[in-house]
Design an enzyme around this catalytic site. Structure first.
Site, PDB file in Angstrom:
ATOM      1  N   LYS B  21       0.617  -1.207   0.084  1.00 61.92           N
ATOM      2  CA  LYS B  21       0.199   0.121   0.041  1.00 61.92           C
ATOM      3  C   LYS B  21       0.906   1.385  -0.098  1.00 61.92           C
ATOM      4  O   LYS B  21       0.402   2.128  -0.760  1.00 61.92           O
ATOM      5  CB  LYS B  21      -0.878   0.054   1.190  1.00 61.92           C
ATOM      6  CG  LYS B  21      -2.182  -0.952   1.137  1.00 61.92           C
ATOM      7  CD  LYS B  21      -3.018  -1.180   2.278  1.00 61.92           C
ATOM      8  CE  LYS B  21      -4.083  -2.104   2.178  1.00 61.92           C
ATOM      9  NZ  LYS B  21      -4.686  -2.394   3.199  1.00 61.92           N
ATOM     10  N   GLY B 112      11.372   4.273   4.314  1.00 54.77           N
ATOM     11  CA  GLY B 112      10.230   4.379   4.977  1.00 54.77           C
ATOM     12  C   GLY B 112       9.460   3.298   5.648  1.00 54.77           C
ATOM     13  O   GLY B 112       8.500   3.240   6.440  1.00 54.77           O
ATOM     14  N   PRO B 136      10.856   6.849  10.821  1.00 50.40           N
ATOM     15  CA  PRO B 136       9.675   6.019  10.971  1.00 50.40           C
ATOM     16  C   PRO B 136       8.184   6.704  10.505  1.00 50.40           C
ATOM     17  O   PRO B 136       7.263   6.033  10.488  1.00 50.40           O
ATOM     18  CB  PRO B 136       9.671   5.690  12.488  1.00 50.40           C
ATOM     19  CG  PRO B 136      10.385   6.988  13.192  1.00 50.40           C
ATOM     20  CD  PRO B 136      11.210   7.664  11.782  1.00 50.40           C
ATOM     21  N   GLN B 137       8.269   8.073  10.249  1.00 56.60           N
ATOM     22  CA  GLN B 137       7.024   8.648  10.248  1.00 56.60           C
ATOM     23  C   GLN B 137       7.444   9.497   9.062  1.00 56.60           C
ATOM     24  O   GLN B 137       8.269  10.663   9.144  1.00 56.60           O
ATOM     25  CB  GLN B 137       6.600   9.587  11.363  1.00 56.60           C
ATOM     26  CG  GLN B 137       5.447  10.688  11.239  1.00 56.60           C
ATOM     27  CD  GLN B 137       4.259  10.360  10.781  1.00 56.60           C
ATOM     28  OE1 GLN B 137       3.905  10.323   9.581  1.00 56.60           O
ATOM     29  NE2 GLN B 137       3.361  10.123  11.710  1.00 56.60           N
ATOM     30  N   MET B 138       6.707   9.514   7.843  1.00 65.57           N
ATOM     31  CA  MET B 138       7.157  10.345   6.763  1.00 65.57           C
ATOM     32  C   MET B 138       6.002  11.445   6.529  1.00 65.57           C
ATOM     33  O   MET B 138       6.166  12.178   5.494  1.00 65.57           O
ATOM     34  CB  MET B 138       7.136   9.389   5.462  1.00 65.57           C
ATOM     35  CG  MET B 138       7.993   8.357   5.362  1.00 65.57           C
ATOM     36  SD  MET B 138       9.643   8.704   5.784  1.00 65.57           S
ATOM     37  CE  MET B 138      10.064   9.454   4.320  1.00 65.57           C
ATOM     38  N   HIS B 171      -7.460   4.747  14.530  1.00 66.89           N
ATOM     39  CA  HIS B 171      -6.942   3.939  13.277  1.00 66.89           C
ATOM     40  C   HIS B 171      -7.703   2.990  12.697  1.00 66.89           C
ATOM     41  O   HIS B 171      -8.541   2.593  13.530  1.00 66.89           O
ATOM     42  CB  HIS B 171      -5.366   3.417  13.551  1.00 66.89           C
ATOM     43  CG  HIS B 171      -4.397   4.571  13.873  1.00 66.89           C
ATOM     44  ND1 HIS B 171      -4.201   5.109  14.912  1.00 66.89           N
ATOM     45  CD2 HIS B 171      -3.413   5.138  13.037  1.00 66.89           C
ATOM     46  CE1 HIS B 171      -3.374   6.092  14.921  1.00 66.89           C
ATOM     47  NE2 HIS B 171      -2.791   5.853  13.685  1.00 66.89           N
ATOM     48  N   LYS B 175      -4.640  -1.972  12.854  1.00 73.18           N
ATOM     49  CA  LYS B 175      -3.686  -1.520  13.549  1.00 73.18           C
ATOM     50  C   LYS B 175      -3.761  -1.869  14.978  1.00 73.18           C
ATOM     51  O   LYS B 175      -4.806  -1.410  15.891  1.00 73.18           O
ATOM     52  CB  LYS B 175      -3.288  -0.131  13.464  1.00 73.18           C
ATOM     53  CG  LYS B 175      -2.285   0.548  14.242  1.00 73.18           C
ATOM     54  CD  LYS B 175      -1.919   1.979  13.956  1.00 73.18           C
ATOM     55  CE  LYS B 175      -1.150   2.642  14.859  1.00 73.18           C
ATOM     56  NZ  LYS B 175       0.340   1.958  14.584  1.00 73.18           N
ATOM     57  N   THR B 181       3.532   7.890  17.316  1.00 68.82           N
ATOM     58  CA  THR B 181       3.381   9.377  17.136  1.00 68.82           C
ATOM     59  C   THR B 181       2.775   9.827  18.492  1.00 68.82           C
ATOM     60  O   THR B 181       3.425  10.894  19.270  1.00 68.82           O
ATOM     61  CB  THR B 181       2.595   9.909  16.151  1.00 68.82           C
ATOM     62  OG1 THR B 181       3.573   9.250  14.734  1.00 68.82           O
ATOM     63  CG2 THR B 181       2.794  11.392  15.837  1.00 68.82           C
TER      64      THR B 181
END
Lengths: 292, 292
Positions: B21, B112, B136-138, B171, B175, B181
């Site tokens: 994905k 990523g 870890p967070q784009m 989420h 998940k 975060t």
């Protein structure tokens, strides 16, 4: 009446403007917080009944043309209340005159009154070497949020490039102008790259029904609140950020003012000879960390 | 096939994990954004049909025990697509192996993929002198917000002393764990002085009905969203701050990844000999400002 400013004696606070809303709220915080003592008199321009602050009667000593010499009153207060710090919540037209008075008599002060010729005041106080905290917004947490948005815009310019901004702020209906805090934060969002947004695009809510229905302001606080909502939406609509700061009443400002008093007192008496820097704002107070 | 990495030629991007994905979303951003060209093949471990990305068919070249030599494929790609940057959205168990592969062949990469032995990867890449963005967070804007909360807690420790915190995050139901975060931001709020708050106090919404009714997630995004609400309330209840970041789908992460590709390309070719620093995270990308 006290004899020293050692750590065991309270911090004495004179609140000029104690009969006004912010002065009274601050004086209330002084009385309620352990380790502080409210000076039972304050300067005033017109004769008034003493102001009751949680059981402490604060006498208004009329100064100026119609009364005593303001400087003489301050000198007396300094003797009677060693380590005295003055808080000023008077009127915009008195800002410069009062700052000059405190400076002339070497009284450290926290200026919470807005308006007046700010540049002149800051320059005069800086030159004098008098200790002072001068800030147009005493709500520490709001100042922290505002500072962070500015910092974000400096560190990450364009991070919110092409995002759409919307801002709505609700205040008591007597507040005519747009919130200065909202304008400052909008300035930061512009630097972060949002699509064109003028200060005029800030939506003002001043109608009590709208304040309650749309913003969720409790009816008790219709005559004194500051609710701000900022919303950022990505160009494709898939991402939204929302920031709110909602203040009811005046407690946050009063508490911030007393924190500023403590901060100033520590700068003066916390180290031999006092701190080198003498003029401060709320960012300095925040940077000093927990104040109690 | 291209012959140079000059400013007139596109930036070539190989997306490993393109059939997943996030890989697919990133490849889509590459194809859609002017100035980029998606390499029409990628590494894979198992034979698959070519992946269609907006009309570009990306062949999966099987590497490893059952296929070609991964290094040889990378060397070929480097020759065919000068200035190539690799994006990795594979699996946690491949993170370290893939990073080692890119390093061995001197291919700049944006990692990523989450998971794996992060410390080892960062140390290995740092030591190698290979160019890479590892994060870890784009989602750039989410990273910016997270960085600002951390900065606020460092600059103004205790600014939200005794405030009550509540956090809820929604989420997709697949998940399982709590948002990393959210945990990072809670850590900052702790440093800002809020009343005791454990990571376990973060409320998770994973039930689709709750996501829609309570958090306002559009039904289309039930299988891919990240909605966070943080609320801070003063001890006396008169002041509330609320921060929300609500992400639908994967566009924000895909765009952030392509920004990281451009950033890395500029570090390599923007100055003679390339930038001295070689290992970066999304804060570096954000600090570089507007990327297009």
């Amino acid at each position: 009446m006290a004899s020293s400013s050692s750590s065991s004696s309270p911090i004495y606070v004179m609140v000029n403007g104690v009969s006004g809303k912010m002065g009274h709220a601050t004086a209330t915080s002084v009385v309620k917080r352990p380790g502080y003592e409210l000076v039972p008199y304050a300067l005033t321009k017109r004769a008034k009944e003493p102001t009751d602050v949680e059981g402490v009667a604060v006498e208004g000593i009329v100064v100026g043309e119609s009364g005593e010499d303001a400087g003489a009153v301050l000198e007396r207060a300094k003797k009677e209340y060693p380590g005295l710090v003055v808080v000023d919540y008077t009127l915009p037209e008195s800002v410069n005159e009062n700052a000059a008075l405190y400076v002339a008599h070497g009284v450290p002060f926290v200026m919470g009154t807005t308006g007046g010729d700010r540049e002149k005041m800051l320059a005069d106080v800086e030159k004098s070497g008098n200790y002072a905290v001068i800030a147009p917004q005493m709500g520490k947490q709001v100042v922290a949020f505002q500072a962070m948005m500015q910092r974000m815009s400096e560190m990450f310019p364009g991070a919110f490039n092409d995002y759409t901004l919307s801002v709505v702020e609700s205040h008591q209906k007597t507040k005519v102008d747009t919130s200065g805090t909202a304008k400052a934060i909008v300035e930061s969002f512009r630097a972060l790259g949002v699509q064109p947004f003028d200060d005029d695009d800030i939506e003002l809510v001043r109608n009590p029904n709208d304040s309650v229905d749309r913003m969720g302001v409790p009816e008790t606080y219709l005559d004194g609140h500051a609710y701000h909502t900022y919303r950022l939406t990505s160009p494709d609509g898939t991402v939204a950020f929302e920031f709110q700061h909602n203040v009811n009443g005046r407690a946050i400002y009063a508490q911030g003012t007393v924190d500023a008093v403590l901060f100033l007192h520590r700068q003066l008496y916390g180290k031999p000879g006092g701190a080198t820097q003498k003029l401060y704002d709320m960012i300095d107070v925040l940077e000093a960390g927990v104040m109690r």
